[in-house]
Design an enzyme around this catalytic site. Sequence first.
Site, short mmCIF file in Angstrom:
data_model
loop_
_atom_site.label_atom_id
_atom_site.label_comp_id
_atom_site.label_asym_id
_atom_site.label_seq_id
_atom_site.Cartn_x
_atom_site.Cartn_y
_atom_site.Cartn_z
N ASN A 24 5.18 10.10 2.46
CA ASN A 24 4.81 10.39 1.07
C ASN A 24 4.72 11.91 0.92
OD1 ASN A 24 3.96 7.77 -0.49
ND2 ASN A 24 3.21 7.51 1.61
N HIS A 83 0.85 -1.19 0.00
CA HIS A 83 0.00 0.00 0.00
C HIS A 83 0.88 1.24 0.00
CE1 HIS A 83 -3.14 2.88 1.03
NE2 HIS A 83 -3.99 1.95 0.61
N HIS A 84 0.52 2.22 -0.83
CA HIS A 84 1.35 3.40 -1.03
C HIS A 84 1.50 4.23 0.24
CE1 HIS A 84 3.61 6.21 -3.34
NE2 HIS A 84 3.13 5.85 -4.50
N SER A 85 0.57 4.10 1.18
CA SER A 85 0.66 4.86 2.43
C SER A 85 1.86 4.43 3.27
CB SER A 85 -0.62 4.71 3.25
OG SER A 85 -0.81 3.36 3.65
#
Length: 474
Positions: free
Chosen positions: A321, A136-138
Site C-alpha cells: 500500500n 482487509h486493506h493491509s
Amino acid sequence: MAQQEEPVSPPSRILHVPCFDLCILVVMGFSTTIDVAYFKKSMEETIIKHPRFSSLIDIKDKKRYKLAWKRTKVNIEDHVFVPDVDPNMEFPDKFVENFTAELSTKPLDFSKPLWEVYILNLKLSDANSVAVFRIHHSMGDGVSMTSLFLACGKKVSDPESLPVLQTKKREAPKPKGLIARFVLWLWTWILTFYYTVIESHRDLATLIFLKDTNNPLRQPQLLDKARNRYMHRIVSLDDLKLIRKVMNTTINDVLLGATEFAVCQYLKKQYESCGETNQNFLKNRRIRFVVAVNLRDSMTVAGLSDVLEKGKKLEPGKWRNIVGSWSIPLKKFDDPLDYIRDVKATMDKRKMSQSPRVQNFFMRLVMVLFGAEAAARVTRGLFSSVTVGVSNVVGPSEEIILFGHPVSYISPTARGFPLGLIMHYHSYDKKMVISMAANEALIKDPHELCDYIQKYLENVKQIVLQNLAGKDGI
C-alpha cells in the site's frame, strides 16, 4: 523471523491501527447464476495460493503494531459464505445495497486470513448473481487486487489467455534537437520543484489548520453515527473516450468533472432546502476533493499468475500500500464543459508535483519517530480535513471469466475512511463502473448523486457531438 513469515510493510501496519482500520469491498456481478461448488474449487486453485490470501496476521509487538504475515492452511469453507436469500424477492438491488452496508459494519476475524466472500444468487438489474468480497486493506491496494483478480481469470474470447489491462497511454511529442530537449528538461524540473513546494505546503497546512468548511457532505461529528451505503452506476466507456478525444483530456478528468458537477448540484439543492438562495453558494466556503495516487509499479498480471501457478515469490516493493494524494478545490460553472476544462488544468499542475511522495516520506518519518499509531492519526487527519474522496483503477480491456463464471461488472469501494462521500471509478470491458460509498447520516438519497453524474455525461456527450457536427458542416 521464521521462514514462513514476512514482515508487514509500514503502510500496511498503519491500516491496523483502530483509528484508520480500512477494508476493501468489491461487489462483483456475474452474467450467470453462481455454481457455489465450482466457484470454491476455482478459488482453491487460484487466489488462495497467493501469499496474502493464505496468511494470518501474527502480532509481534501490539503496542508498536509490529506485525508479520504468517502462512497457514486455508479452509475455503471458513471464507466463502452463501446466505439464505429469496431468489424471487421484489427488490433484489435494494437488498444487495442493504446487505453490503450491514456487512461493512462487521469486523473481520483475525483468527484466519483477512478476507471473505458472500455469494448472492439474485437476478439484479445488471447481473444474474453477485459475489461480495471483503478484504482487509493491509493485504493490498485497489491496483494490486485488480491485477490479482485478473491473474485468477481468463478472457471470455480466449479461455486459455490471461486478461489484459487497459494501459494504453498517450505520450507527449518530444522536441527535436539537443538544446530544445535540455531546455524542456530544465523547465520541467523547475515546474516540478515549484509545484512540489506549493502542494507540500498546502498538505501541511491542511494537516494543521486548513480544514474544509462544514457542509451537507462534511460533518465529522456525524460520521461515526451511521454506516455507509454502497452502490454503483454503469456508464459507457466509449462515450467517455469520445469526450476525452474531443476535449483533449483524460478519462479521469472527464469523470472528475462529472463528479464535481454532481456534488455542486447536490449541495445547491441542499442549501436551497435550508432557505439559502444565493447561486454562488461556494463563496466563503472551502470544499475539496482528495484524489488517491498510486506511487509504485505494480506486478504484471503474468507475474502474479506465476505466483499462483508456479509458487514464485512476490516481487519486492510491488505488492504494497504505497499511496499518496492530491487535493483539488470544488468550483461551480455555468458551462458544463468548464468542469472538465478546469479539472484538466488543475490536474496537469498536480501531476507536475511530487507532493504525494513527500507525503509518503513524511508518513514514514512520523512512523519511525513516533510509531504507527501517530502515523495513522496523521494520515487520517489529511483525509478528514476534506469533503470527498476519489480513486480510480484501470480494469480489463475485455470481458473475463473469474472463478469459473463470466463477469458482468466489478464495483470496488472501501470502508473506514473518515469521509462522508467516496467515489471509485473502475473500467471493465466497454463499461465504466462508478462506485459510491455514502454515509447514511449525511446523504439521504445517494442515488440522486449517481443520477446527476449520468445526466451530466449524457449532456456533455450531446454537446460534443453537436460541436463535431458543426465543424463537419463548415
